[in-house]
Structures are given as C-alpha cells and as structure tokens.
Design a protein around this motif. Structure first.
Motif, PDB file in Angstrom:
ATOM      1  N   ASP A 182      77.335 -15.170  27.271  1.00  0.00           N
ATOM      2  CA  ASP A 182      76.403 -14.869  28.361  1.00  0.00           C
ATOM      3  C   ASP A 182      76.913 -13.815  29.333  1.00  0.00           C
ATOM      4  OD1 ASP A 182      74.600 -16.686  27.347  1.00  0.00           O
ATOM      5  OD2 ASP A 182      75.304 -18.349  28.597  1.00  0.00           O
ATOM      6  N   LEU A 183      78.205 -13.529  29.307  1.00  0.00           N
ATOM      7  CA  LEU A 183      78.744 -12.500  30.195  1.00  0.00           C
ATOM      8  C   LEU A 183      78.480 -11.099  29.657  1.00  0.00           C
ATOM      9  CD1 LEU A 183      82.149 -14.075  31.319  1.00  0.00           C
ATOM     10  CD2 LEU A 183      79.994 -13.947  32.575  1.00  0.00           C
ATOM     11  N   ILE A 184      78.153 -11.016  28.363  1.00  0.00           N
ATOM     12  CA  ILE A 184      77.720  -9.738  27.790  1.00  0.00           C
ATOM     13  C   ILE A 184      76.203  -9.710  27.906  1.00  0.00           C
ATOM     14  CG2 ILE A 184      77.664  -8.278  25.738  1.00  0.00           C
ATOM     15  CD1 ILE A 184      80.161  -9.724  24.739  1.00  0.00           C
ATOM     16  N   ILE A 185      75.697  -8.986  28.889  1.00  0.00           N
ATOM     17  CA  ILE A 185      74.258  -9.025  29.162  1.00  0.00           C
ATOM     18  C   ILE A 185      73.476  -8.004  28.342  1.00  0.00           C
ATOM     19  CG2 ILE A 185      74.611  -9.982  31.461  1.00  0.00           C
ATOM     20  CD1 ILE A 185      74.061  -7.169  32.586  1.00  0.00           C
ATOM     21  N   GLY A 186      74.181  -7.158  27.636  1.00  0.00           N
ATOM     22  CA  GLY A 186      73.527  -6.201  26.745  1.00  0.00           C
ATOM     23  C   GLY A 186      74.528  -5.662  25.754  1.00  0.00           C
ATOM     24  N   SER A 187      74.089  -5.372  24.553  1.00  0.00           N
ATOM     25  CA  SER A 187      74.996  -4.792  23.559  1.00  0.00           C
ATOM     26  C   SER A 187      74.196  -4.005  22.534  1.00  0.00           C
ATOM     27  CB  SER A 187      75.826  -5.875  22.865  1.00  0.00           C
ATOM     28  OG  SER A 187      75.003  -6.677  22.034  1.00  0.00           O
ATOM     29  N   GLU A 188      74.881  -3.090  21.889  1.00  0.00           N
ATOM     30  CA  GLU A 188      74.237  -2.248  20.897  1.00  0.00           C
ATOM     31  C   GLU A 188      75.303  -1.677  19.975  1.00  0.00           C
ATOM     32  OE1 GLU A 188      71.032  -1.763  19.470  1.00  0.00           O
ATOM     33  OE2 GLU A 188      70.427  -1.292  21.511  1.00  0.00           O
ATOM     34  N   ILE A 189      74.928  -1.429  18.740  1.00  0.00           N
ATOM     35  CA  ILE A 189      75.761  -0.672  17.811  1.00  0.00           C
ATOM     36  C   ILE A 189      74.990   0.584  17.441  1.00  0.00           C
ATOM     37  CG2 ILE A 189      76.839  -0.614  15.541  1.00  0.00           C
ATOM     38  CD1 ILE A 189      77.296  -3.583  15.715  1.00  0.00           C
ATOM     39  N   LEU A 190      75.592   1.733  17.705  1.00  0.00           N
ATOM     40  CA  LEU A 190      74.967   3.023  17.411  1.00  0.00           C
ATOM     41  C   LEU A 190      75.695   3.681  16.248  1.00  0.00           C
ATOM     42  CD1 LEU A 190      74.583   4.418  21.051  1.00  0.00           C
ATOM     43  CD2 LEU A 190      72.956   3.037  19.737  1.00  0.00           C
ATOM     44  N   THR A 191      74.921   4.166  15.299  1.00  0.00           N
ATOM     45  CA  THR A 191      75.517   4.832  14.137  1.00  0.00           C
ATOM     46  C   THR A 191      75.185   6.318  14.145  1.00  0.00           C
ATOM     47  OG1 THR A 191      73.580   4.343  12.744  1.00  0.00           O
ATOM     48  CG2 THR A 191      75.363   2.730  12.756  1.00  0.00           C
ATOM     49  N   HIS A 192      76.048   7.096  13.559  1.00  0.00           N
ATOM     50  CA  HIS A 192      75.893   8.549  13.480  1.00  0.00           C
ATOM     51  C   HIS A 192      74.533   8.948  12.895  1.00  0.00           C
ATOM     52  CE1 HIS A 192      76.617  12.652  11.920  1.00  0.00           C
ATOM     53  NE2 HIS A 192      76.121  12.181  10.785  1.00  0.00           N
ATOM     54  N   TYR A 193      73.916   9.936  13.525  1.00  0.00           N
ATOM     55  CA  TYR A 193      72.709  10.559  12.970  1.00  0.00           C
ATOM     56  C   TYR A 193      72.891  12.076  13.015  1.00  0.00           C
ATOM     57  CZ  TYR A 193      67.758  10.840  11.724  1.00  0.00           C
ATOM     58  OH  TYR A 193      66.571  11.079  11.074  1.00  0.00           O
ATOM     59  N   TYR A 194      72.993  12.635  14.235  1.00  0.00           N
ATOM     60  CA  TYR A 194      73.357  14.034  14.392  1.00  0.00           C
ATOM     61  C   TYR A 194      74.484  14.127  15.424  1.00  0.00           C
ATOM     62  CZ  TYR A 194      69.398  15.716  11.675  1.00  0.00           C
ATOM     63  OH  TYR A 194      68.512  15.977  10.660  1.00  0.00           O
ATOM     64  N   THR A 195      75.709  13.990  14.965  1.00  0.00           N
ATOM     65  CA  THR A 195      76.893  14.211  15.791  1.00  0.00           C
ATOM     66  C   THR A 195      77.884  14.993  14.937  1.00  0.00           C
ATOM     67  OG1 THR A 195      78.141  12.227  15.115  1.00  0.00           O
ATOM     68  CG2 THR A 195      76.500  11.949  16.867  1.00  0.00           C
ATOM     69  N   ASP A 196      79.026  15.357  15.515  1.00  0.00           N
ATOM     70  CA  ASP A 196      79.971  16.171  14.759  1.00  0.00           C
ATOM     71  C   ASP A 196      80.903  15.339  13.882  1.00  0.00           C
ATOM     72  OD1 ASP A 196      81.580  15.005  16.641  1.00  0.00           O
ATOM     73  OD2 ASP A 196      82.448  16.873  17.411  1.00  0.00           O
ATOM     74  N   ASP A 197      80.686  14.007  13.825  1.00  0.00           N
ATOM     75  CA  ASP A 197      81.555  13.146  13.028  1.00  0.00           C
ATOM     76  C   ASP A 197      80.718  12.057  12.370  1.00  0.00           C
ATOM     77  OD1 ASP A 197      83.431  11.439  11.959  1.00  0.00           O
ATOM     78  OD2 ASP A 197      84.722  11.430  13.728  1.00  0.00           O
ATOM     79  N   ASN A 198      80.549  12.130  11.069  1.00  0.00           N
ATOM     80  CA  ASN A 198      79.678  11.179  10.378  1.00  0.00           C
ATOM     81  C   ASN A 198      80.298   9.788  10.257  1.00  0.00           C
ATOM     82  OD1 ASN A 198      81.604  12.079   8.403  1.00  0.00           O
ATOM     83  ND2 ASN A 198      80.270  11.274   6.804  1.00  0.00           N
ATOM     84  N   THR A 199      81.567   9.633  10.654  1.00  0.00           N
ATOM     85  CA  THR A 199      82.204   8.312  10.587  1.00  0.00           C
ATOM     86  C   THR A 199      82.022   7.515  11.879  1.00  0.00           C
ATOM     87  OG1 THR A 199      84.385   8.987  11.462  1.00  0.00           O
ATOM     88  CG2 THR A 199      83.983   9.301   9.096  1.00  0.00           C
ATOM     89  N   GLU A 200      81.437   8.120  12.896  1.00  0.00           N
ATOM     90  CA  GLU A 200      81.319   7.458  14.202  1.00  0.00           C
ATOM     91  C   GLU A 200      80.456   6.192  14.158  1.00  0.00           C
ATOM     92  OE1 GLU A 200      81.750  10.618  17.853  1.00  0.00           O
ATOM     93  OE2 GLU A 200      79.772  10.253  17.018  1.00  0.00           O
TER      94      GLU A 200
END
Length: 268
Positions: A67-85
C-alpha cells in the motif's frame, strides 16, 4: 512567426505512467509525490515471454499488495536509443515511504515464497532476465503547472512519450501553466499529462514530463491539434512570438525524447 517545428518542440517540452495517474488521484493536488525510476537492461539471451510471466507474478504477489507504493508501471522500449531498456516506475506519497515500502516488500516476498529454496529459485530466474547494469533516479511531481489525470482503464498498451528538458536556473521564463491550461488540457488526444523535476540523481536540471496516448497515430494527430490550438489561442503573430520567447527562457534549450509502451496488467 514561430515555425511549426519550433512550436511543436515547445509543446514537447510539456512532456513517467498512466504511470502515475491513479497514484496522483489519491494524493492532494497541492502535495507533491515522489517517483523512483529504475532503468534496467534486458538480457537478450533470456526469454521475453518468461520475463513477462516473472514480472506479472512479482506484481501480483508483492507490488499490488504494498500500500505504500501508490502507483507503479513498467515501460518497455519503443523509440529510444537502447532497445534493451526496461524502466520500472514506482510512486510514493512521501520520501520516507520509499524506504518503508522496501521493508514492506521484503515481508511480502517472504510471505509469497515462504520456502527459502523456492524463493531463491524464483529470484535467480528473475535476475537472469536483466543485465547487472542499471541506473536509479528519484523525481518529485510539479504541482504548480497542472496535470491531466488519466480517467479511463484500458487493457491495451499505451504510448508514453517522455520529454527530458534542462531547466534554466536563472529564474527567468514563465507561461508553462498558461500553456497547459490553454493548449495541453484541451487536446483530446492527450489522455494524461504529468510533470516532474529532479529530486535525487545525476542531473539537478532535469525536468521530465510525460504524455500518454492511445496510439502512435494519436501522438501524430496531437501535434496537429496543438498547432491548431496555439493559432486559435494567440492569433496575432506578435503575441504568439512574445509568449513563446518568454516560455523558452525557462529552459536551456537542451532536451532528449523517449517513447515507451506500458504493460497494463502490471500497472497500479
């Protein structure tokens, strides 16, 4: 008159999940929240499907129950300079909750995998999805220029456009709040908008903003809509130029752009 590309560049200055949408709705608007951003790198020799299964299990057993984490997300590479991000984002009401949440997660982990051998097996596999290299940053939400909350729920991944600008510390420049009220918040293609600034990390001038779109096509349509809104808000060229000349003073002119996709099933 500003060129179209210049105007759109200024707009993109206003750009981490519905990363933070539900989280900030739980927080009073005048109180900033704190956002931890961990940038990991995928082990290209690991199975992507297994990775997602592992992250889902961890989310279901730990993150979703903390409950102390009030928001979370996992973002994956789409258009960045590193496809492993792979970017892990967590939101907290206070700075103190960041450390406390870690303790809560440790307890949830022990509860979810009470057998020490099974726990080690899970996390050895979990760690194998990533390289040992990562970076950490902590940001604080900016409450003075407004935000646009994400209202809908969707099972489809969203486009998350992140703009990282460098702030000018000379105390000059104004107009961000006015621009948001007259342009950003009137653009129907922008589903959510959240501004953040450096709190802890490598660069004290960092100013991040995030736009959320249903699709990459909508991001492109948004550029056209923004241009239309700018022209209708400041129809006289001299007024338009004066406003954006003042707005530009808030920044050094240096920026970087990133486009990610989120994973709705592990969003909080």
């Amino acid at each position: 008159m500003k060129t179209r590309s210049t105007l759109l560049g200024l707009v993109l200055w206003m750009v981490l999940a519905c990363v933070i949408g539900n989280a900030q709705e739980k927080q009073e608007k005048e109180n900033p929240v704190f956002i931890t951003v961990t940038t990991l790198h995928r082990n290209l020799n690991s199975d992507g499907k297994d990775w997602k299964v592992g992250e889902q299990e961890y989310f279901d057993k730990v993150t979703s129950k903390n409950d102390l984490i009030i928001g979370s997300e996992i973002l994956t590479h789409y258009y960045t300079d590193d496809n492993t991000e792979i970017v892990l984002v967590s939101v907290y009401k206070t700075w103190e909750d960041i450390e406390k949440a870690g303790e809560v997660s440790d307890e949830l982990i022990k509860k979810a995998w009470p057998d020490e051998k099974a726990r080690k097996t899970f996390f050895d596999k979990y760690d194998s999805y990533y390289s040992p290299v990562h970076s950490d940053e902590i940001y604080q939400s900016v409450t003075t220029i407004g935000r646009k909350e994400y209202k809908d729920e969707t099972k489809k991944p969203m486009i998350v456009y992140i703009r990282k600008s460098q702030m000018n510390f000379e105390g000059k420049g104004k107009g961000l709040k006015e621009f948001n009220e007259k342009v950003t918040f009137n653009d129907p293609y922008i589903k959510a908008y959240y501004p953040y600034r450096h709190s802890w990390g490598s660069n004290s001038t960092d100013f991040l903003e995030a736009f959320f779109y249903d699709s990459l096509t909508d991001l492109e349509k948004s550029n056209e809509k923004v241009t239309e809104l700018i022209k209708s808000t400041w129809p006289k060229e001299k007024d338009q130029d004066a406003f954006f000349d003042e707005l530009q003073k808030s920044f050094t002119g240096k920026h970087s752009d990133y486009i990610y996709r989120n994973i709705p099933s592990v969003s909080k």
